[in-house]
Design a protein around this motif. Structure first.
Motif, mmCIF file in Angstrom:
data_model
loop_
_atom_site.group_PDB
_atom_site.id
_atom_site.type_symbol
_atom_site.label_atom_id
_atom_site.label_comp_id
_atom_site.label_asym_id
_atom_site.label_seq_id
_atom_site.Cartn_x
_atom_site.Cartn_y
_atom_site.Cartn_z
ATOM 1 N N SER A 542 0.786 -1.377 0.311
ATOM 2 C CA SER A 542 0.001 -0.475 0.431
ATOM 3 C C SER A 542 0.874 1.196 0.046
ATOM 4 C CB SER A 542 -0.978 -0.049 1.548
ATOM 5 O OG SER A 542 -2.075 -0.622 1.412
ATOM 6 N N LEU A 544 1.270 4.521 -1.254
ATOM 7 C CA LEU A 544 0.996 5.300 -1.784
ATOM 8 C C LEU A 544 0.865 6.014 -2.949
ATOM 9 C CD1 LEU A 544 -2.253 6.019 0.490
ATOM 10 C CD2 LEU A 544 -2.117 4.096 -1.195
ATOM 11 N N SER A 548 1.038 6.625 -7.682
ATOM 12 C CA SER A 548 1.487 7.429 -8.560
ATOM 13 C C SER A 548 2.653 7.069 -10.048
ATOM 14 C CB SER A 548 1.326 8.776 -8.190
ATOM 15 O OG SER A 548 2.658 8.493 -7.329
ATOM 16 N N GLU A 586 -13.966 4.224 1.750
ATOM 17 C CA GLU A 586 -14.243 5.901 0.560
ATOM 18 C C GLU A 586 -12.590 6.026 0.373
ATOM 19 O OE1 GLU A 586 -17.675 9.042 1.326
ATOM 20 O OE2 GLU A 586 -16.890 7.339 2.928
ATOM 21 N N ALA A 587 -12.179 6.392 1.255
ATOM 22 C CA ALA A 587 -10.918 6.672 1.388
ATOM 23 C C ALA A 587 -9.718 6.535 0.412
ATOM 24 C CB ALA A 587 -9.817 7.345 2.581
ATOM 25 N N LEU A 588 -10.306 5.190 0.058
ATOM 26 C CA LEU A 588 -9.167 4.935 -1.057
ATOM 27 C C LEU A 588 -9.639 5.120 -2.579
ATOM 28 C CD1 LEU A 588 -7.989 1.388 -0.021
ATOM 29 C CD2 LEU A 588 -6.648 2.690 0.307
ATOM 30 N N GLN A 590 -11.592 7.952 -3.256
ATOM 31 C CA GLN A 590 -11.449 9.168 -3.442
ATOM 32 C C GLN A 590 -9.922 8.818 -4.280
ATOM 33 O OE1 GLN A 590 -12.458 11.310 -0.713
ATOM 34 N NE2 GLN A 590 -14.702 10.800 -0.299
ATOM 35 N N LEU A 591 -9.463 8.705 -3.367
ATOM 36 C CA LEU A 591 -7.182 8.361 -3.845
ATOM 37 C C LEU A 591 -7.730 7.831 -5.994
ATOM 38 C CD1 LEU A 591 -4.776 9.263 -3.229
ATOM 39 C CD2 LEU A 591 -4.497 6.827 -2.350
ATOM 40 N N ALA A 592 -8.017 7.091 -5.551
ATOM 41 C CA ALA A 592 -7.566 6.688 -6.665
ATOM 42 C C ALA A 592 -8.495 7.353 -7.916
ATOM 43 C CB ALA A 592 -8.661 5.127 -6.648
ATOM 44 N N HIS A 593 -9.609 7.504 -7.876
ATOM 45 C CA HIS A 593 -9.877 8.335 -8.715
ATOM 46 C C HIS A 593 -9.117 9.770 -9.130
ATOM 47 C CE1 HIS A 593 -14.436 7.242 -8.347
ATOM 48 N NE2 HIS A 593 -13.532 6.035 -9.031
ATOM 49 N N ARG A 594 -8.992 10.488 -8.083
ATOM 50 C CA ARG A 594 -7.949 11.199 -8.356
ATOM 51 C C ARG A 594 -6.892 11.584 -9.042
ATOM 52 N NH1 ARG A 594 -7.932 16.552 -5.507
ATOM 53 N NH2 ARG A 594 -10.015 16.386 -3.870
ATOM 54 N N LEU A 595 -5.963 10.163 -8.571
ATOM 55 C CA LEU A 595 -5.314 9.585 -9.293
ATOM 56 C C LEU A 595 -5.502 9.094 -11.225
ATOM 57 C CD1 LEU A 595 -3.101 7.094 -7.171
ATOM 58 C CD2 LEU A 595 -2.527 9.950 -8.064
#
Length: 647
Positions: A542, A544, A548, A586-588, A590-595
């Motif tokens: 994990s 993060l 990226s 939910e946090a994962l 949101q993070l994936a979508h931002r990437l």
């Protein structure tokens, strides 16, 4: 004792039968039927009183004078011959004996006349010897040769070789000769001891150990008494090679000798107040064995193994060197019936391996279920490569469904092994084995080619449906041991499948931290247009920040997170959700979508899970709520239904 017997004669001379100990009785025995006080001369018929000496000019009874030799000379040769001999009549009675036989048996040769010859040299205690001897007396067997152990009147034992052969038929006598082979037997015993014992530890060696083990497993060894069980502690010293490498083989040998002494003490203590003491043997290298005959159960073997471990805990002082070692012990205890030495040693060796694998410095008891699993793994591993060539593998496909509209976006190809012996096997039964022995490269290429061919067939068969992608799992060994990029390019060109309809899944632990060739391969595949997905995300590194920089387009959330916030089971019963899992998912997302990544949730089983995942923005779902893995024709039916607007 009568010298006659009924029954078939042995086909050949009896050589070296089992030996027994017999006390020599030098006192004469009167033949049956003679009155008391009657003296017997060699060759005299029963009931006749004669002088013990033959008249001058006559030969000894039973001894024929050859041409050119006077009877008196022949008698003198017989009497003074260095070989112990006696002439025995057909009734088994000594006719005459020479001085050498009397000296050998500790008696006067004159008093041996008239005695039962078989009693003098113990021919009656062994059934085979006794039968063969009677057959020689009856003229039905040419010769008898055997080895016997006799007890001399002075107290020491003699090993002798006894030969009985007939004299000319008209004499109706046989010649019994006895050779003292005590010195030779003692030499043989010393040589056997050297052959059967280890020079370093002076313990029984592998040869003697297996001789004892085989004898203990013979039926007569346990059918006549005892518990009928056998036990074995098979041990290996942990780190012994390091002692040899750092301190030298001389210190290593001293360590082995010291270990042998402690094992012997353990065996003696274990054998106290019991029928027998365990046999301690060195099987080779730093391997030892303790054999327990007539064991009383696993508890006895466990106590013995525990005492061995305890005895080895104290350091060894070896020529100003203090050395500490531990041992791993495999313990086997079972019924002797139906067990062979090979089976017992295989079980012990396997159990010793378990003890090593479980952390060393311990003992492990043989577990039939664990062994059956190991045997199954071995059977599968040995046939994996051939199974690919025989076409024993097949693919099933599980739909990946859009969370918003429920439409099929793609399918994951899941390999199954239709094993001829074990039936249909899921990947968790054989993928690990394939990765260990390298057959995953061959199997993985077959899965990739088969899945791409099938995806292309769906595309051509349903031109009006939205094309679906096929997702294929890739092991990290496929990247290292083969040219994955070239394989993918060749298969796509061969099948005509567009690159964007192929998704390759790699586990998080395989992708995170990748560098060099793996990262270059992923980048080349991504540049080709192939989708790269990280499987089981959230259970490995994990990292993060590193995520990226990877050419990844999809994250597949591990099913453990999804199961954590379900509100009901498939049967409708309530389940208390885990709020922390919901926050993490939910946090994962949101993070994936931002990437710029899409997210697939695995193990979606209930409508409440799907609703919650949809609410927090998950893109696709996979699980039994939508479909179990199914055959390719079922996916065709789904595509047909989607085309008709029924899904």
């Amino acid at each position: 004792m009568s010298g006659t017997s009924e029954g078939p004669a042995p086909a050949a001379d009896l050589v070296r039968p089992a030996v027994t100990e017999r006390h020599i009785d030098p006192s004469p025995r009167m033949p049956a039927g003679l009155p008391a006080g009657t003296s017997v001369s060699p060759g005299s018929p029963p009931g006749t009183s004669v002088s013990p000496e033959s008249p001058p000019g006559t030969s000894a009874p039973g001894v024929t004078s050859p041409d050119g030799a006077s009877p008196r000379a022949l008698q003198a040769a017989f009497t003074t011959a260095p070989l112990a001999m006696a002439v025995v009549d057909r009734d088994g009675l000594v006719v005459t004996a020479n001085e050498s036989l009397g000296a050998l048996l500790g008696s006067d040769s004159a008093v041996l006349a008239g005695q039962i010859a078989s009693d003098l040299v113990d021919l009656t205690s062994d059934a085979r010897v006794w039968h063969a001897y009677r057959e020689v007396l009856r003229g039905r067997q040419a010769k008898l040769r055997c080895t016997r152990r006799l007890k001399h009147p002075e107290g020491h034992s003699l090993w002798v070789q006894v030969t009985v052969a007939p004299l000319p038929a008209q004499e109706r006598t046989v010649l019994l000769s006895v050779s003292d082979i005590s010195a030779r037997h003692e030499l043989q015993a010393r040589l056997r001891h050297l052959q059967m014992h280890d020079a370093v530890t002076r313990l029984p060696n592998r040869t003697l150990f297996f001789e004892r083990l085989t004898a203990a497993l013979e039926a007569e060894a346990y059918e006549e008494g005892g518990t009928g069980r056998i036990g074995l502690c098979y041990l290996d010293l942990d780190g012994f090679k390091a002692v040899n490498d750092t301190l030298g083989h001389r210190v290593g040998d001293r360590l082995l000798a010291a270990v042998a002494e402690r094992l012997t003490r353990c065996a003696e203590e274990a054998g106290y107040a019991r029928a027998s003491t365990p046999l301690v043997a060195r099987l080779g290298g730093d391997e030892f064995a303790l054999l327990v005959e007539d064991s009383t159960g696993t508890e006895q073997l466990a106590d013995l193994a525990e005492s061995v471990l305890t005895s080895l805990q104290a350091p060894f002082d070896l020529s100003s060197q203090r050395v500490s070692v531990s041992a791993s012990i495999g313990v086997v205890e079972r019924r002797a019936a139906g067990t062979s030495a090979t089976m017992l040693m295989q079980a012990a060796d396997t159990t010793l391996y378990w003890a090593k694998a479980d952390g060393k410095g311990r003992w492990t008891l043989f577990d039939p279920e664990r062994n059956a699993h190991r045997m199954t793994r071995q059977a599968l591993s040995s046939t994996l490569r051939a199974a690919v060539e025989r076409g024993e593998f097949t693919l099933e496909y599980q739909p990946l469904v859009g969370m918003e509209d429920g439409g099929v976006r793609g399918v994951e190809a899941l390999v199954r092994w239709n094993h001829p012996q074990f039936g249909m096997l899921t990947p968790n039964r054989f993928i690990g084995l394939a990765e260990e022995d390298g057959s995953i490269v061959q199997l993985g290429r077959w899965v990739l080619a088969t899945a791409c061919h099938q995806a292309r067939r769906w595309q051509l068969a349903h031109p009006d449906a939205v094309p679906i992608f096929v997702s294929v799992n890739v092991a990290v060994r496929q990247v290292w041991d083969s040219d994955l990029v070239a394989d993918v390019a060749e298969i796509l060109a061969e099948t005509g499948l567009p690159p964007h309809l192929l998704q390759l899944e790699l586990t998080e632990s395989a992708v995170m931290g990748s560098a060099g060739r793996p990262l270059q391969a992923l980048q080349a595949l991504s540049d080709m247009g192939v989708r790269i997905a990280i499987d089981d995300f959230g259970t490995g590194y994990s990292n993060l920040a590193y995520l990226s920089r990877l050419p990844v387009s999809v994250l597949k959330l591990d099913g453990a997170f999804v199961r954590g916030f379900q509100y009901e089971n498939r049967d409708g019963t309530d389940v208390h959700p885990n709020p922390a899992d919901e926050v993490i998912v939910e946090a994962l997302i949101q993070l994936a979508h931002r990437l710029g990544l899409t997210v697939t949730a695995e193990c979606v089983e209930t409508a409440s899970q799907a609703s919650r995942l949809r609410g927090i923005g998950c893109d696709t779902g996979q699980g039994w709520l939508y479909s179990r893995p199914v055959a390719a024709d079922r996916i065709s039916m789904l595509l047909e239904a989607a085309t008709c607007g029924q899904v």
